[in-house]
Design a protein around this motif. Structure first.
Motif, PDB file in Angstrom:
ATOM      1  N   ALA A  24      45.732  17.683  93.256  1.00 12.45           N
ATOM      2  CA  ALA A  24      46.943  18.230  92.621  1.00 12.45           C
ATOM      3  C   ALA A  24      48.100  17.232  92.715  1.00 12.45           C
ATOM      4  CB  ALA A  24      47.325  19.553  93.277  1.00 12.45           C
ATOM      5  N   ALA A  25      48.221  16.585  93.852  1.00 15.26           N
ATOM      6  CA  ALA A  25      49.294  15.604  94.032  1.00 15.26           C
ATOM      7  C   ALA A  25      49.105  14.430  93.081  1.00 15.26           C
ATOM      8  CB  ALA A  25      49.325  15.120  95.482  1.00 15.26           C
TER       9      ALA A  25
ATOM     10  N   GLN B 189      55.840  21.986  93.355  1.00 13.30           N
ATOM     11  CA  GLN B 189      55.060  21.743  92.137  1.00 13.30           C
ATOM     12  C   GLN B 189      53.599  21.424  92.483  1.00 13.30           C
ATOM     13  OE1 GLN B 189      56.180  18.061  90.115  1.00 13.30           O
ATOM     14  NE2 GLN B 189      56.503  19.294  88.268  1.00 13.30           N
ATOM     15  N   ILE B 190      53.399  20.580  93.481  1.00 12.60           N
ATOM     16  CA  ILE B 190      52.041  20.212  93.909  1.00 12.60           C
ATOM     17  C   ILE B 190      51.305  21.444  94.421  1.00 12.60           C
ATOM     18  CG2 ILE B 190      50.713  18.849  95.593  1.00 12.60           C
ATOM     19  CD1 ILE B 190      53.050  16.711  95.295  1.00 12.60           C
TER      20      ILE B 190
ATOM     21  N   SER C 199      58.155  14.683  91.064  1.00 12.75           N
ATOM     22  CA  SER C 199      57.175  15.593  91.684  1.00 12.75           C
ATOM     23  C   SER C 199      57.770  16.204  92.941  1.00 12.75           C
ATOM     24  CB  SER C 199      55.896  14.838  92.043  1.00 12.75           C
ATOM     25  OG  SER C 199      55.200  14.458  90.887  1.00 12.75           O
TER      26      SER C 199
ATOM     27  N   PHE D 292      54.306  13.402  86.207  1.00 10.08           N
ATOM     28  CA  PHE D 292      55.759  13.465  86.328  1.00 10.08           C
ATOM     29  C   PHE D 292      56.373  12.287  87.080  1.00 10.08           C
ATOM     30  CE2 PHE D 292      54.061  17.862  86.464  1.00 10.08           C
ATOM     31  CZ  PHE D 292      54.445  18.240  85.190  1.00 10.08           C
TER      32      PHE D 292
ATOM     33  N   LYS E  26      56.199  14.794 101.363  1.00  5.73           N
ATOM     34  CA  LYS E  26      55.761  14.253 100.070  1.00  5.73           C
ATOM     35  C   LYS E  26      55.404  12.765 100.199  1.00  5.73           C
ATOM     36  CE  LYS E  26      58.566  13.210  96.386  1.00  5.73           C
ATOM     37  NZ  LYS E  26      59.448  13.423  95.224  1.00  5.73           N
TER      38      LYS E  26
ATOM     39  N   ILE F  31      50.182  23.510  91.444  1.00  2.80           N
ATOM     40  CA  ILE F  31      49.027  22.908  90.770  1.00  2.80           C
ATOM     41  C   ILE F  31      47.759  23.111  91.596  1.00  2.80           C
ATOM     42  CG2 ILE F  31      47.988  20.735  89.971  1.00  2.80           C
ATOM     43  CD1 ILE F  31      50.884  19.785  89.324  1.00  2.80           C
TER      44      ILE F  31
ATOM     45  N   LYS G 219      47.593  14.478  90.267  1.00  3.39           N
ATOM     46  CA  LYS G 219      47.890  14.985  88.925  1.00  3.39           C
ATOM     47  C   LYS G 219      49.404  15.052  88.705  1.00  3.39           C
ATOM     48  CE  LYS G 219      46.642  18.738  85.808  1.00  3.39           C
ATOM     49  NZ  LYS G 219      45.847  19.960  85.657  1.00  3.39           N
ATOM     50  N   SER G 220      50.123  15.562  89.674  1.00  3.31           N
ATOM     51  CA  SER G 220      51.578  15.680  89.561  1.00  3.31           C
ATOM     52  C   SER G 220      52.238  14.302  89.475  1.00  3.31           C
ATOM     53  CB  SER G 220      52.143  16.458  90.756  1.00  3.31           C
ATOM     54  OG  SER G 220      53.542  16.579  90.639  1.00  3.31           O
TER      55      SER G 220
END
Length: 190
Positions: free
Chosen positions: A10-11, A27-28, A23, A18, A46, A31, A13-14
């Motif tokens: 997910a991270a 948000q992560i 990010s 973005f 993060k 996802i 992808k984010s």
């Protein structure tokens, strides 16, 4: 699927969609379909999560370069293929593309550091291959760190800078240019 792996996917992808700066852990988490607290059970923040994603990209980049090395080919063909694969990965890997874009547009410090980590890994790989070729007597003795830097920058320039105003250079033409301008000067004379 384990949660840690799900969070990493997910991270990535984010960050790919973005960028690092835009990010967020929220948000992560969304996802990954986990609570924000779940992320903090695996990663302190993060930055730590981003660092792990970049480490995976470094490993993927080294792997792409290593796969190009074939014992039955001349050194310059191997190195050309390795550099070409690394540059192609940089052009096509969604995260690598986004990181390059974010450095150019925002010069975000953690992203700049990440791009430098990737470049350092590539330079180390090329230097190592040059060192092996010097040891085998395929190349004359040379400052391999400087030559590695020059070769990587040459590839980046020929692919990214050249293609801004010119048609893409075919892989075979790049090999010809590499041999003419770089390898002829490095090749050990018999």
């Amino acid at each position: 699927m384990d949660r840690r792996k799900s969070i990493l996917e997910a991270a990535e992808k984010s960050f790919s969609m973005f960028g690092y700066k835009a990010s967020t852990v929220d948000q992560i988490a969304k996802i990954a379909n986990v609570g924000k607290g779940t992320i903090y059970t695996f990663f302190a923040n993060k930055e730590e999560l981003f660092s792990e994603i970049v480490t995976s990209l470094v490993i993927e980049t080294k792997h792409a370069a290593s796969e190009a090395i074939k014992d039955d080919r001349p050194f310059y063909e191997n190195l050309h293929d390795a550099l070409y694969r690394v540059i192609e990965l940089r052009k096509t890997h969604q995260l690598a593309v986004k990181l390059s874009q974010e450095v150019k547009e925002l010069n975000t410090s953690p992203v700049k550091d990440a791009v430098q980590r990737i470049e350092k890994a590539v330079l180390g790989f090329v230097k190592n291959e040059l060192d092996k070729a010097v040891e085998k007597g395929e190349l004359k003795d040379c400052p391999t760190d400087i030559v590695a830097f020059m070769m990587v920058k040459l590839y980046v320039a020929l692919i990214f800078d050249w293609e801004k105003d010119n048609p893409a250079i075919q892989k075979e033409k790049m090999l010809e240019v590499l041999e003419m301008f770089v390898m002829d000067g490095l090749r050990k004379k018999s």
